[in-house]
Design a protein around this motif. Structure first.
Motif, PDB file in Angstrom:
ATOM      1  N   ALA A 111       0.827  -1.202   0.000  1.00  0.00           N
ATOM      2  CA  ALA A 111       0.000   0.000   0.000  1.00  0.00           C
ATOM      3  C   ALA A 111       0.860   1.250   0.000  1.00  0.00           C
ATOM      4  CB  ALA A 111      -0.932   0.001   1.213  1.00  0.00           C
ATOM      5  N   ARG A 112       1.982   1.209   0.702  1.00  0.00           N
ATOM      6  CA  ARG A 112       2.859   2.358   0.786  1.00  0.00           C
ATOM      7  C   ARG A 112       3.648   2.596  -0.509  1.00  0.00           C
ATOM      8  NH1 ARG A 112       7.066   4.605  -0.357  1.00  0.00           N
ATOM      9  NH2 ARG A 112       7.958   6.231   0.958  1.00  0.00           N
ATOM     10  N   ALA A 113       3.896   1.538  -1.284  1.00  0.00           N
ATOM     11  CA  ALA A 113       4.748   1.630  -2.471  1.00  0.00           C
ATOM     12  C   ALA A 113       4.177   2.590  -3.523  1.00  0.00           C
ATOM     13  CB  ALA A 113       4.930   0.244  -3.083  1.00  0.00           C
ATOM     14  N   ASP A 114       5.079   3.329  -4.149  1.00  0.00           N
ATOM     15  CA  ASP A 114       4.709   4.251  -5.222  1.00  0.00           C
ATOM     16  C   ASP A 114       4.990   3.612  -6.587  1.00  0.00           C
ATOM     17  OD1 ASP A 114       3.968   6.413  -3.518  1.00  0.00           O
ATOM     18  OD2 ASP A 114       6.099   6.832  -3.178  1.00  0.00           O
ATOM     19  N   VAL A 115       4.470   4.234  -7.616  1.00  0.00           N
ATOM     20  CA  VAL A 115       4.725   3.774  -8.980  1.00  0.00           C
ATOM     21  C   VAL A 115       6.234   3.736  -9.224  1.00  0.00           C
ATOM     22  CG1 VAL A 115       4.449   4.316 -11.429  1.00  0.00           C
ATOM     23  CG2 VAL A 115       2.544   4.671  -9.841  1.00  0.00           C
ATOM     24  N   GLY A 116       6.725   2.620  -9.754  1.00  0.00           N
ATOM     25  CA  GLY A 116       8.152   2.473 -10.034  1.00  0.00           C
ATOM     26  C   GLY A 116       8.942   1.853  -8.914  1.00  0.00           C
ATOM     27  N   ASP A 117       8.345   1.711  -7.719  1.00  0.00           N
ATOM     28  CA  ASP A 117       9.045   1.066  -6.608  1.00  0.00           C
ATOM     29  C   ASP A 117       9.133  -0.439  -6.840  1.00  0.00           C
ATOM     30  OD1 ASP A 117       9.266   3.487  -5.378  1.00  0.00           O
ATOM     31  OD2 ASP A 117       7.799   3.099  -3.793  1.00  0.00           O
ATOM     32  N   THR A 118      10.115  -1.068  -6.211  1.00  0.00           N
ATOM     33  CA  THR A 118      10.269  -2.518  -6.256  1.00  0.00           C
ATOM     34  C   THR A 118      10.141  -3.078  -4.849  1.00  0.00           C
ATOM     35  OG1 THR A 118      11.750  -2.412  -8.171  1.00  0.00           O
ATOM     36  CG2 THR A 118      11.791  -4.437  -6.878  1.00  0.00           C
ATOM     37  N   VAL A 119       9.274  -4.081  -4.700  1.00  0.00           N
ATOM     38  CA  VAL A 119       9.062  -4.722  -3.397  1.00  0.00           C
ATOM     39  C   VAL A 119       9.461  -6.195  -3.513  1.00  0.00           C
ATOM     40  CG1 VAL A 119       7.400  -5.288  -1.596  1.00  0.00           C
ATOM     41  CG2 VAL A 119       7.149  -3.145  -2.876  1.00  0.00           C
ATOM     42  N   LEU A 120      10.421  -6.615  -2.686  1.00  0.00           N
ATOM     43  CA  LEU A 120      10.865  -8.001  -2.647  1.00  0.00           C
ATOM     44  C   LEU A 120      10.183  -8.695  -1.476  1.00  0.00           C
ATOM     45  CD1 LEU A 120      14.721  -7.455  -3.130  1.00  0.00           C
ATOM     46  CD2 LEU A 120      12.965  -7.688  -4.887  1.00  0.00           C
ATOM     47  N   LEU A 121       9.516  -9.807  -1.744  1.00  0.00           N
ATOM     48  CA  LEU A 121       8.751 -10.520  -0.717  1.00  0.00           C
ATOM     49  C   LEU A 121       9.219 -11.965  -0.635  1.00  0.00           C
ATOM     50  CD1 LEU A 121       5.180  -9.253  -1.691  1.00  0.00           C
ATOM     51  CD2 LEU A 121       6.597  -8.409   0.193  1.00  0.00           C
ATOM     52  N   ASP A 122       9.601 -12.385   0.552  1.00  0.00           N
ATOM     53  CA  ASP A 122       9.987 -13.772   0.775  1.00  0.00           C
ATOM     54  C   ASP A 122       8.820 -14.510   1.421  1.00  0.00           C
ATOM     55  OD1 ASP A 122      11.381 -16.136   1.037  1.00  0.00           O
ATOM     56  OD2 ASP A 122      12.519 -15.488   2.796  1.00  0.00           O
ATOM     57  N   GLU A 123       8.242 -15.439   0.682  1.00  0.00           N
ATOM     58  CA  GLU A 123       7.122 -16.248   1.155  1.00  0.00           C
ATOM     59  C   GLU A 123       6.004 -15.395   1.760  1.00  0.00           C
ATOM     60  OE1 GLU A 123       8.440 -19.483   3.603  1.00  0.00           O
ATOM     61  OE2 GLU A 123       9.924 -20.162   2.153  1.00  0.00           O
ATOM     62  N   PRO A 124       5.380 -14.543   0.969  1.00  0.00           N
ATOM     63  CA  PRO A 124       4.306 -13.682   1.496  1.00  0.00           C
ATOM     64  C   PRO A 124       3.087 -14.467   1.974  1.00  0.00           C
ATOM     65  CG  PRO A 124       4.347 -13.608  -0.907  1.00  0.00           C
ATOM     66  CD  PRO A 124       5.585 -14.350  -0.471  1.00  0.00           C
ATOM     67  N   GLU A 125       3.010 -15.739   1.592  1.00  0.00           N
ATOM     68  CA  GLU A 125       1.845 -16.551   1.947  1.00  0.00           C
ATOM     69  C   GLU A 125       1.966 -17.244   3.302  1.00  0.00           C
ATOM     70  OE1 GLU A 125       4.895 -19.302   0.665  1.00  0.00           O
ATOM     71  OE2 GLU A 125       4.197 -17.446  -0.240  1.00  0.00           O
ATOM     72  N   VAL A 126       3.042 -16.988   4.058  1.00  0.00           N
ATOM     73  CA  VAL A 126       3.260 -17.661   5.342  1.00  0.00           C
ATOM     74  C   VAL A 126       2.035 -17.540   6.247  1.00  0.00           C
ATOM     75  CG1 VAL A 126       4.551 -17.530   7.511  1.00  0.00           C
ATOM     76  CG2 VAL A 126       5.771 -17.483   5.343  1.00  0.00           C
ATOM     77  N   SER A 127       1.585 -18.666   6.783  1.00  0.00           N
ATOM     78  CA  SER A 127       0.475 -18.756   7.755  1.00  0.00           C
ATOM     79  C   SER A 127      -0.910 -18.476   7.166  1.00  0.00           C
ATOM     80  CB  SER A 127       0.705 -17.820   8.962  1.00  0.00           C
ATOM     81  OG  SER A 127       1.776 -18.290   9.747  1.00  0.00           O
ATOM     82  N   LEU A 128      -1.018 -18.334   5.855  1.00  0.00           N
ATOM     83  CA  LEU A 128      -2.319 -18.012   5.263  1.00  0.00           C
ATOM     84  C   LEU A 128      -3.119 -19.267   4.931  1.00  0.00           C
ATOM     85  CD1 LEU A 128      -1.622 -15.050   2.799  1.00  0.00           C
ATOM     86  CD2 LEU A 128      -2.370 -14.983   5.182  1.00  0.00           C
ATOM     87  N   HIS A 129      -4.426 -19.208   5.213  1.00  0.00           N
ATOM     88  CA  HIS A 129      -5.375 -20.228   4.790  1.00  0.00           C
ATOM     89  C   HIS A 129      -5.374 -20.270   3.255  1.00  0.00           C
ATOM     90  CE1 HIS A 129      -9.363 -21.878   3.806  1.00  0.00           C
ATOM     91  NE2 HIS A 129      -9.321 -22.453   4.996  1.00  0.00           N
ATOM     92  N   PRO A 130      -5.586 -21.455   2.643  1.00  0.00           N
ATOM     93  CA  PRO A 130      -5.584 -21.534   1.173  1.00  0.00           C
ATOM     94  C   PRO A 130      -6.483 -20.506   0.484  1.00  0.00           C
ATOM     95  CG  PRO A 130      -5.581 -23.736   2.092  1.00  0.00           C
ATOM     96  CD  PRO A 130      -5.712 -22.795   3.256  1.00  0.00           C
ATOM     97  N   ALA A 131      -7.627 -20.226   1.075  1.00  0.00           N
ATOM     98  CA  ALA A 131      -8.520 -19.234   0.468  1.00  0.00           C
ATOM     99  C   ALA A 131      -7.890 -17.846   0.506  1.00  0.00           C
ATOM    100  CB  ALA A 131      -9.866 -19.219   1.190  1.00  0.00           C
ATOM    101  N   TRP A 132      -7.123 -17.572   1.554  1.00  0.00           N
ATOM    102  CA  TRP A 132      -6.459 -16.276   1.658  1.00  0.00           C
ATOM    103  C   TRP A 132      -5.257 -16.175   0.723  1.00  0.00           C
ATOM    104  CZ3 TRP A 132      -6.350 -14.454   7.502  1.00  0.00           C
ATOM    105  CH2 TRP A 132      -7.649 -14.091   7.869  1.00  0.00           C
ATOM    106  N   VAL A 133      -4.687 -17.319   0.346  1.00  0.00           N
ATOM    107  CA  VAL A 133      -3.611 -17.294  -0.656  1.00  0.00           C
ATOM    108  C   VAL A 133      -4.157 -16.737  -1.972  1.00  0.00           C
ATOM    109  CG1 VAL A 133      -2.026 -18.702  -2.029  1.00  0.00           C
ATOM    110  CG2 VAL A 133      -2.309 -19.167   0.406  1.00  0.00           C
ATOM    111  N   LEU A 134      -5.387 -17.105  -2.300  1.00  0.00           N
ATOM    112  CA  LEU A 134      -6.020 -16.576  -3.511  1.00  0.00           C
ATOM    113  C   LEU A 134      -6.272 -15.070  -3.371  1.00  0.00           C
ATOM    114  CD1 LEU A 134      -8.596 -19.431  -4.283  1.00  0.00           C
ATOM    115  CD2 LEU A 134      -6.235 -19.175  -5.081  1.00  0.00           C
ATOM    116  N   GLU A 135      -6.681 -14.639  -2.187  1.00  0.00           N
ATOM    117  CA  GLU A 135      -6.863 -13.206  -1.944  1.00  0.00           C
ATOM    118  C   GLU A 135      -5.534 -12.469  -2.074  1.00  0.00           C
ATOM    119  OE1 GLU A 135      -9.473 -11.528  -1.698  1.00  0.00           O
ATOM    120  OE2 GLU A 135     -11.065 -12.891  -1.105  1.00  0.00           O
ATOM    121  N   LEU A 136      -4.475 -13.099  -1.586  1.00  0.00           N
ATOM    122  CA  LEU A 136      -3.148 -12.488  -1.682  1.00  0.00           C
ATOM    123  C   LEU A 136      -2.760 -12.285  -3.138  1.00  0.00           C
ATOM    124  CD1 LEU A 136      -0.491 -11.520  -0.427  1.00  0.00           C
ATOM    125  CD2 LEU A 136       0.267 -13.907  -0.417  1.00  0.00           C
ATOM    126  N   ALA A 137      -3.054 -13.259  -3.973  1.00  0.00           N
ATOM    127  CA  ALA A 137      -2.753 -13.123  -5.405  1.00  0.00           C
ATOM    128  C   ALA A 137      -3.460 -11.906  -5.982  1.00  0.00           C
ATOM    129  CB  ALA A 137      -3.170 -14.393  -6.155  1.00  0.00           C
TER     130      ALA A 137
END
Length: 208
Positions: A111-137
Motif C-alpha cells: 500500500a505504501r509503495a509508489d509507482v516504479g518502486d520494487t518490493v521483494l517478498l519472501d514467502e508472502p503466503e506464510v500462515s495463510l489459509h488456502p482461500a487467503w492465498v487466492l486473496e493475496l494473489a
C-alpha cells in the motif's frame, strides 16, 4: 526490468512479536521483518487518502476490518480493527489471527509503495489459509497494476497458479515471469518456466 528507485525487502520471518510499537522517524519501508509496519501504517495518511483506503480494503479481506493506526499517547502506537465475527473493536494486533498478523506487513509495504518502486517478498503466503492465498494473489496483482514491481519467492504452487490464471486476461500477463530455482552438484540453477496462453505451467517444477 531494472529495480525501481525505491527498493524494499520483507523477509518470511515477520509478525506481531517483531512490530515496533514506539513512535519514531517516518520511514520508507516496513523493515526486513515488518518491524516498522505500525509506524508506516500510522503515517500512511501523509501519502494520501487513496493509499489508506487501499490498505483498509485489502486488510478487510484478511480479517482486519476497519483497520486503523492509532497513537495511544506518549510514544505508544497500536492498531485497531473489528473482529470479523463479533464486530467488536480490538485494540491490538496481537489479538488478530496468525495469518492476519503475518500478512499485515505485506499489505502495508504494498500500500505504501509508489509507482516504479520494487518490493521483494519472501514467502508472502506464510500462515495463510488456502482461500487467503487466492486473496493475496489478487492484492499482488492490484499493486502490480499500479506500476509496483514485485519480486517474490514462494514454495506454494497455489500462489503461482493463482497469479498466472488471474493475469491471463490482462496486459500484465506478458510481464509475469516464473523462475524455478534448484540446486545441483555444480551450484544453483535458475530456469524460466513457460506459461500457456490460459495461464497454466507447460511443465511442472521438479521435486524430490
Amino acid at each position: 526490468r531494472h529495480f525501481g528507485e525505491h527498493l524494499s525487502f520483507l523477509s518470511s520471518v515477520r509478525g506481531a512479536p517483531l512490530f515496533q510499537t514506539k513512535t519514531g522517524p517516518v520511514l520508507t519501508t516496513v523493515g526486513k521483518h515488518g518491524e516498522e509496519s505500525l509506524r508506516i501504517l500510522n503515517s500512511l495518511s501523509q501519502k494520501g487518502r487513496e493509499k489508506v483506503a487501499r490498505l483498509e480494503e485489502w486488510a478487510e479481506r484478511f480479517g482486519l476490518k476497519q483497520l486503523r493506526g492509532v497513537w495511544r499517547g506518549g510514544d505508544e502506537l497500536t492498531v485497531t480493527f473489528l473482529d470479523p465475527h463479533s464486530e467488536t473493536e480490538i485494540d491490538s494486533i496481537v489479538f488478530a489471527g496468525s495469518g492476519s498478523k503475518h500478512v499485515l506487513p505485506v499489505l502495508v509495504a504494498l500500500a505504501r509503495a509508489d509507482v516504479g518502486d520494487t518490493v521483494l517478498l519472501d514467502e508472502p503466503e506464510v500462515s495463510l489459509h488456502p482461500a487467503w492465498v487466492l486473496e493475496l494473489a489478487s492484492v499482488l496483482i492490484s499493486a502490480a497494476s499500479r506500476g509496483v514491481q514485485i519480486i517474490l519467492a514462494t514454495q506454494v504452487p497455489t500462489l503461482v497458479l493463482a497469479l498466472a490464471r488471474a493475469l491471463r486476461s490482462q496486459s500484465l500477463f506478458r510481464d509475469l515471469r516464473i523462475v524455478e530455482l534448484s540446486r545441483n552438484p555444480d551450484g544453483s540453477q535458475a530456469t524460466v518456466l513457460e506459461l500457456s496462453p490460459r495461464g497454466y505451467l507447460t511443465s511442472w517444477p521438479y521435486s524430490d
